[in-house]
Design a protein around this motif. Structure first.
Motif, PDB file in Angstrom:
ATOM      1  N   GLU A  10      -2.420  -4.244  -9.818  1.00 53.00           N
ATOM      2  CA  GLU A  10      -3.303  -3.811 -10.902  1.00 53.00           C
ATOM      3  C   GLU A  10      -3.819  -2.391 -10.673  1.00 53.00           C
ATOM      4  O   GLU A  10      -4.076  -1.653 -11.619  1.00 53.00           O
ATOM      5  CB  GLU A  10      -4.478  -4.775 -11.047  1.00 53.00           C
ATOM      6  CG  GLU A  10      -4.067  -6.131 -11.585  1.00 53.00           C
ATOM      7  CD  GLU A  10      -5.223  -7.125 -11.652  1.00 53.00           C
ATOM      8  OE1 GLU A  10      -6.233  -6.830 -12.290  1.00 53.00           O
ATOM      9  OE2 GLU A  10      -5.091  -8.214 -11.050  1.00 53.00           O
ATOM     10  N   GLN A  11      -3.980  -2.044  -9.397  1.00 53.01           N
ATOM     11  CA  GLN A  11      -4.500  -0.723  -9.056  1.00 53.01           C
ATOM     12  C   GLN A  11      -3.674   0.407  -9.677  1.00 53.01           C
ATOM     13  O   GLN A  11      -4.187   1.479  -9.931  1.00 53.01           O
ATOM     14  CB  GLN A  11      -4.534  -0.572  -7.530  1.00 53.01           C
ATOM     15  CG  GLN A  11      -5.128   0.731  -7.055  1.00 53.01           C
ATOM     16  CD  GLN A  11      -5.248   0.798  -5.546  1.00 53.01           C
ATOM     17  OE1 GLN A  11      -4.854  -0.132  -4.839  1.00 53.01           O
ATOM     18  NE2 GLN A  11      -5.798   1.880  -5.040  1.00 53.01           N
ATOM     19  N   ASP A  51      -2.123 -14.446  -5.819  1.00 54.88           N
ATOM     20  CA  ASP A  51      -3.504 -14.324  -5.341  1.00 54.88           C
ATOM     21  C   ASP A  51      -4.254 -13.367  -6.257  1.00 54.88           C
ATOM     22  O   ASP A  51      -4.273 -12.159  -6.042  1.00 54.88           O
ATOM     23  CB  ASP A  51      -3.504 -13.819  -3.900  1.00 54.88           C
ATOM     24  CG  ASP A  51      -4.877 -13.975  -3.250  1.00 54.88           C
ATOM     25  OD1 ASP A  51      -5.822 -14.416  -3.930  1.00 54.88           O
ATOM     26  OD2 ASP A  51      -4.989 -13.667  -2.050  1.00 54.88           O
ATOM     27  N   ALA A  52      -4.844 -13.936  -7.306  1.00 61.97           N
ATOM     28  CA  ALA A  52      -5.530 -13.109  -8.305  1.00 61.97           C
ATOM     29  C   ALA A  52      -6.994 -13.531  -8.460  1.00 61.97           C
ATOM     30  O   ALA A  52      -7.742 -12.870  -9.160  1.00 61.97           O
ATOM     31  CB  ALA A  52      -4.805 -13.191  -9.644  1.00 61.97           C
ATOM     32  N   LYS A  53      -7.370 -14.643  -7.829  1.00 59.89           N
ATOM     33  CA  LYS A  53      -8.776 -15.092  -7.812  1.00 59.89           C
ATOM     34  C   LYS A  53      -9.415 -15.058  -9.189  1.00 59.89           C
ATOM     35  O   LYS A  53     -10.501 -14.520  -9.376  1.00 59.89           O
ATOM     36  CB  LYS A  53      -9.574 -14.280  -6.787  1.00 59.89           C
ATOM     37  CG  LYS A  53      -9.034 -14.451  -5.353  1.00 59.89           C
ATOM     38  CD  LYS A  53      -9.890 -13.769  -4.309  1.00 59.89           C
ATOM     39  CE  LYS A  53      -9.429 -14.091  -2.893  1.00 59.89           C
ATOM     40  NZ  LYS A  53      -8.101 -13.586  -2.522  1.00 59.89           N
ATOM     41  N   VAL A  63       1.501  -3.990 -12.937  1.00 63.16           N
ATOM     42  CA  VAL A  63       1.480  -5.396 -13.343  1.00 63.16           C
ATOM     43  C   VAL A  63       2.890  -5.863 -13.724  1.00 63.16           C
ATOM     44  O   VAL A  63       3.280  -7.007 -13.439  1.00 63.16           O
ATOM     45  CB  VAL A  63       0.472  -5.591 -14.494  1.00 63.16           C
ATOM     46  CG1 VAL A  63       0.533  -7.002 -15.034  1.00 63.16           C
ATOM     47  CG2 VAL A  63      -0.953  -5.269 -14.004  1.00 63.16           C
ATOM     48  N   GLY A 110      -2.118   0.106 -12.593  1.00 60.29           N
ATOM     49  CA  GLY A 110      -2.083  -0.046 -14.049  1.00 60.29           C
ATOM     50  C   GLY A 110      -0.968  -0.955 -14.553  1.00 60.29           C
ATOM     51  O   GLY A 110      -0.370  -1.715 -13.793  1.00 60.29           O
ATOM     52  N   GLN A 120      -0.544 -10.234  -3.764  1.00 58.00           N
ATOM     53  CA  GLN A 120      -1.952  -9.922  -4.046  1.00 58.00           C
ATOM     54  C   GLN A 120      -2.006  -9.056  -5.306  1.00 58.00           C
ATOM     55  O   GLN A 120      -1.595  -7.895  -5.291  1.00 58.00           O
ATOM     56  CB  GLN A 120      -2.563  -9.193  -2.857  1.00 58.00           C
ATOM     57  CG  GLN A 120      -3.937  -8.605  -3.088  1.00 58.00           C
ATOM     58  CD  GLN A 120      -4.954  -9.573  -3.680  1.00 58.00           C
ATOM     59  OE1 GLN A 120      -5.269  -9.525  -4.873  1.00 58.00           O
ATOM     60  NE2 GLN A 120      -5.446 -10.489  -2.848  1.00 58.00           N
ATOM     61  N   SER A 121      -2.532  -9.639  -6.375  1.00 59.55           N
ATOM     62  CA  SER A 121      -2.519  -8.966  -7.681  1.00 59.55           C
ATOM     63  C   SER A 121      -3.247  -7.626  -7.682  1.00 59.55           C
ATOM     64  O   SER A 121      -2.831  -6.684  -8.365  1.00 59.55           O
ATOM     65  CB  SER A 121      -3.130  -9.887  -8.737  1.00 59.55           C
ATOM     66  OG  SER A 121      -3.001  -9.337 -10.020  1.00 59.55           O
ATOM     67  N   ALA A 122      -4.333  -7.515  -6.922  1.00 58.84           N
ATOM     68  CA  ALA A 122      -5.176  -6.312  -6.975  1.00 58.84           C
ATOM     69  C   ALA A 122      -4.379  -5.034  -6.713  1.00 58.84           C
ATOM     70  O   ALA A 122      -4.590  -4.015  -7.366  1.00 58.84           O
ATOM     71  CB  ALA A 122      -6.316  -6.406  -5.958  1.00 58.84           C
ATOM     72  N   PHE A 123      -3.461  -5.086  -5.736  1.00 56.75           N
ATOM     73  CA  PHE A 123      -2.730  -3.869  -5.379  1.00 56.75           C
ATOM     74  C   PHE A 123      -1.779  -3.439  -6.492  1.00 56.75           C
ATOM     75  O   PHE A 123      -1.502  -2.253  -6.649  1.00 56.75           O
ATOM     76  CB  PHE A 123      -1.996  -4.056  -4.052  1.00 56.75           C
ATOM     77  CG  PHE A 123      -2.949  -4.325  -2.925  1.00 56.75           C
ATOM     78  CD1 PHE A 123      -3.928  -3.400  -2.604  1.00 56.75           C
ATOM     79  CD2 PHE A 123      -2.913  -5.517  -2.220  1.00 56.75           C
ATOM     80  CE1 PHE A 123      -4.844  -3.647  -1.590  1.00 56.75           C
ATOM     81  CE2 PHE A 123      -3.812  -5.777  -1.201  1.00 56.75           C
ATOM     82  CZ  PHE A 123      -4.782  -4.841  -0.886  1.00 56.75           C
ATOM     83  N   ARG A 155       0.877  -1.191   0.000  1.00 57.82           N
ATOM     84  CA  ARG A 155       0.000   0.000   0.000  1.00 57.82           C
ATOM     85  C   ARG A 155       0.899   1.220   0.000  1.00 57.82           C
ATOM     86  O   ARG A 155       1.729   1.361   0.915  1.00 57.82           O
ATOM     87  CB  ARG A 155      -0.854   0.045   1.270  1.00 57.82           C
ATOM     88  CG  ARG A 155      -1.486  -1.260   1.655  1.00 57.82           C
ATOM     89  CD  ARG A 155      -2.670  -1.590   0.784  1.00 57.82           C
ATOM     90  NE  ARG A 155      -3.287  -2.815   1.264  1.00 57.82           N
ATOM     91  CZ  ARG A 155      -4.527  -2.856   1.773  1.00 57.82           C
ATOM     92  NH1 ARG A 155      -5.246  -1.763   1.850  1.00 57.82           N
ATOM     93  NH2 ARG A 155      -5.033  -3.999   2.185  1.00 57.82           N
TER      94      ARG A 155
END
Lengths: 316, 316
Positions: free
Chosen positions: B79-80, B106-108, B86, B82, B74-77, B26
Motif C-alpha cells: 500500500e505504501q 496480513d492486512a489487519k 496493491v 499506492g 504484509q499489505s502495508a508495504f 523494502r
C-alpha cells in the motif's frame, strides 16, 4: 506548515458547518446512467465497478464541495473490487483535494513499528496532497496493538500537517464487547481516550492550537459516552459516525461541540450518497436528478446540525 | 468444501513443517539486479518499486514453495507505493496460490457490519483463489470494534473455506498498553481469546475438525502468554509472529504446538527476505546468490523449529 487541527478548524469555520460526507459506494445502488456508461467502456466486471465508483464519488464531491469542509471515503468498498478499486480510491481522494476538501480516509489501519510507518507513508499526505500516494489529510487508526503503534502515525502527522482519528468508541451495537472492558473504574475506551488526549494536548501546545493532530472516532449512537469523552479529551478533534442511517440524531451529537461550534465533524454516508433511493428525496426528485437529491440531503443535514447543536454558532 | 483448518492442517502435514514465510518487501534492501531491471522498464518511481516488489516476492515464493506450507504478505508495504503496489500484492498472492501455498494476507482489517463484509469480500477467497480479488486463504483481523464486527469475516470464512487470524496478543513492546487492561482477573486479550475460542469451537464441531476457521495472532515475544493462550484456545490455530528478527527463539514458541506438532504457524519475515544482508548468510553467499541465501535461511528456520519444538514430530 499549518497543523491538521488548524487546517480543519479553518475549513469548518469558513464554510460554516461541521458536516462530513462519507463516500460509501455500493454498486447495486448506483444511478443507472453511471452503471450504463461504465458498462459501455469495459467488459470486465471489476473494471466496470471501479469506473462507476470513481464517477459516482467524483460527482458527489462536485456537489458537496461548496457545502461541507470534508469528505470521508470508506476504503473497504474500494478494496472490495481489487486493485482497480484502489486506483479509483486514489483518484477520488485526489479529486476531493483538488476541490479544496479535507480528505479523511476511513481505512482503520494499524500495525507495529515500521509496518505502521508504511501505512502512514501510504495515506498521510497532509498539507501537500502529493506527499503520499493516497493523498489523505487524515486516516482512521485502530489502537488495539498498543500505544507504541500509534506513534509512527502521530510522528508522520506532525511532519506533514496530517492527522489521525483513533477508534475510541465505535457506533456498532456490540461496540462494548471489548471497548467496555473495565479496570479500576476505567473502561478500555476511556484508557485509549486518555492516551490520545495526552498526545493531542502535547501537539496542541507545540502549535499553540486548541486541538492536536490526534483525533478520536466516537459513535453518535452512544450519546452518554460521547458527552463524557468530549469533556475528557479537550484537545482531541472528534469524528462522529452513526448520524442518520445508523440511527443517531443531531440532538445526540450536540455534546460533541464546544460552545463556539468547533471540536467535531458529524458524518453521514448512506443517508447522503443514496438520498435518491430514500424518502423524502425519492419522491421529490426523479432518479435522473440524483445529484439534486444528494445536494438537498446535504443541505438538510447541515440545517439539522445547525438548529440542534452549538455548531449553529458557526453561521454567524 | 474443505474448511480452512483442514486445508492448513493438510498443507503442514504433507510438507512437514509449520514454518511460515512473511513477505515484507523494502525497496532499499532489494537485490541490485531486481532494482536495475525495474528501473529499465519505467521512469515512474512508484511503478519501479511496484515492479521490483512483485519480482522479488514472486522469486521468494518460487524458492520457498517446496519448503513451507504458507506465506504471509504484509499489505502495508504494498500500500505504501499506492495502487501500483496493491496490484503487485494481488499478483504476488495469485502467484503464491498457483505455487500451491496457503496465503495469509496480513492486512489487519476490521470495521462494522456491511463494511467488514466488504473487507471479507476483498480478501477471503478461501478454497477458490478466484473467489476474491486478493485471492487469500486467510486474513488477519483486528478485534477492537467488537464481537459483532468479527462475524462477517467468520461467516465468509465458513462459506468459502477461508480463515481469519484475530489479533490477540501482538509482538510489539507496548502490546500490553491496551491488551492487558484487566477486569475481574481477565485481561482484554484473554477476553478476545475466549470470544474467538467459542467461535472456533463451534466451527470445528460443525466440520468434525480439531480446529475452527478462526485463528489468533499471538507474539513469540510473550512466551508465558503464548503458553496460557494455547491451553485456553484448543480449537484456535495460532499465527506466531516475532520469531527471528524480532527476538523470539524456537524455544519460545514450543508451547504453541500440540504433542503431534500441529496448532501453529511460526512466521519469519525480515530474517528470511533479507537473509543475504545478514550474517551468517551475507558471508556465505555473494549478493547475486540472494535466492540461495533465502533458501538456506528457510531451511535453518525449519530445522530450528523441528529441533526445539514438538513440530519436529511432523517429520516422521
Amino acid at each position: 506548515m499549518a497543523g491538521f487541527a488548524d487546517r480543519l478548524h479553518q475549513a469548518i469555520s469558513s464554510i460554516g458547518t461541521p458536516a462530513l460526507v462519507g463516500l460509501d459506494p455500493r454498486f447495486d445502488q448506483l444511478p443507472a446512467e453511471i452503471v450504463k456508461r461504465a458498462e459501455a467502456n469495459s467488459s470486465d466486471p471489476l473494471d466496470i465497478q471501479a469506473a462507476a465508483f470513481e464517477e459516482f464519488c467524483k460527482r458527489i464531491i462536485d456537489v458537496v464541495a461548496p457545502l461541507v469542509p470534508a469528505v470521508k471515503p470508506q476504503s473497504a468498498f474500494f478494496e472490495q473490487i481489487g486493485p482497480a478499486g484502489v486506483l479509483a480510491l486514489q483518484r477520488v481522494n485526489q479529486h476531493a483535494r483538488r476541490a479544496g476538501l479535507i480528505v479523511i480516509c476511513d481505512a482503520k489501519r494499524g500495525d507495529i513499528g515500521s509496518t505502521a510507518e508504511a501505512y502512514a507513508e501510504a495515506y498521510l499526505a497532509g498539507e501537500d496532497p502529493n506527499a503520499a500516494p493516497f493523498a489523505a489529510d487524515a486516516l482512521t487508526v485502530n489502537p488495539y496493538l498498543g500505544r507504541d503503534t500509534l506513534m509512527p502515525f502521530i510522528q508522520k502527522s506532525k511532519e506533514r500537517g496530517a492527522g489521525i482519528y483513533v477508534l475510541v468508541r465505535t457506533s456498532n451495537p456490540e461496540a462494548g464487547s471489548f471497548q467496555d472492558h473495565q479496570q479500576d473504574q476505567q473502561r478500555l475506551y476511556e484508557k485509549v481516550a486518555a492516551t490520545i488526549e495526552e498526545q493531542a494536548a502535547e501537539d496542541a501546545a507545540a502549535n499553540s492550537s486548541e486541538y492536536g493532530c490526534v483525533g478520536a472516532v466516537v459513535g453518535a449512537t452512544y450519546p452518554q459516552e460521547l458527552t463524557e469523552l468530549r469533556q475528557k479529551m479537550p484537545h482531541v478533534p472528534l469524528l462522529i459516525p452513526g448520524y442518520g442511517a445508523q440511527g443517531g440524531g443531531a440532538g445526540d451529537v450536540a455534546a460533541a461541540f464546544t460552545a463556539s461550534g468547533f471540536g467535531a465533524l458529524i458524518n453521514s454516508s448512506r443517508g447522503i450518497n443514496f438520498a435518491y433511493l430514500r424518502e423524502p428525496y425519492k419522491t421529490q426528485f426523479p432518479q435522473s436528478q440524483w445529484e439534486q437529491a444528494i445536494e438537498q440531503a446535504t443541505l438538510d443535514m447541515i440545517e439539522d446540525i445547525a438548529s440542534q447543536t452549538p455548531a449553529g454558532a458557526l453561521r454567524s
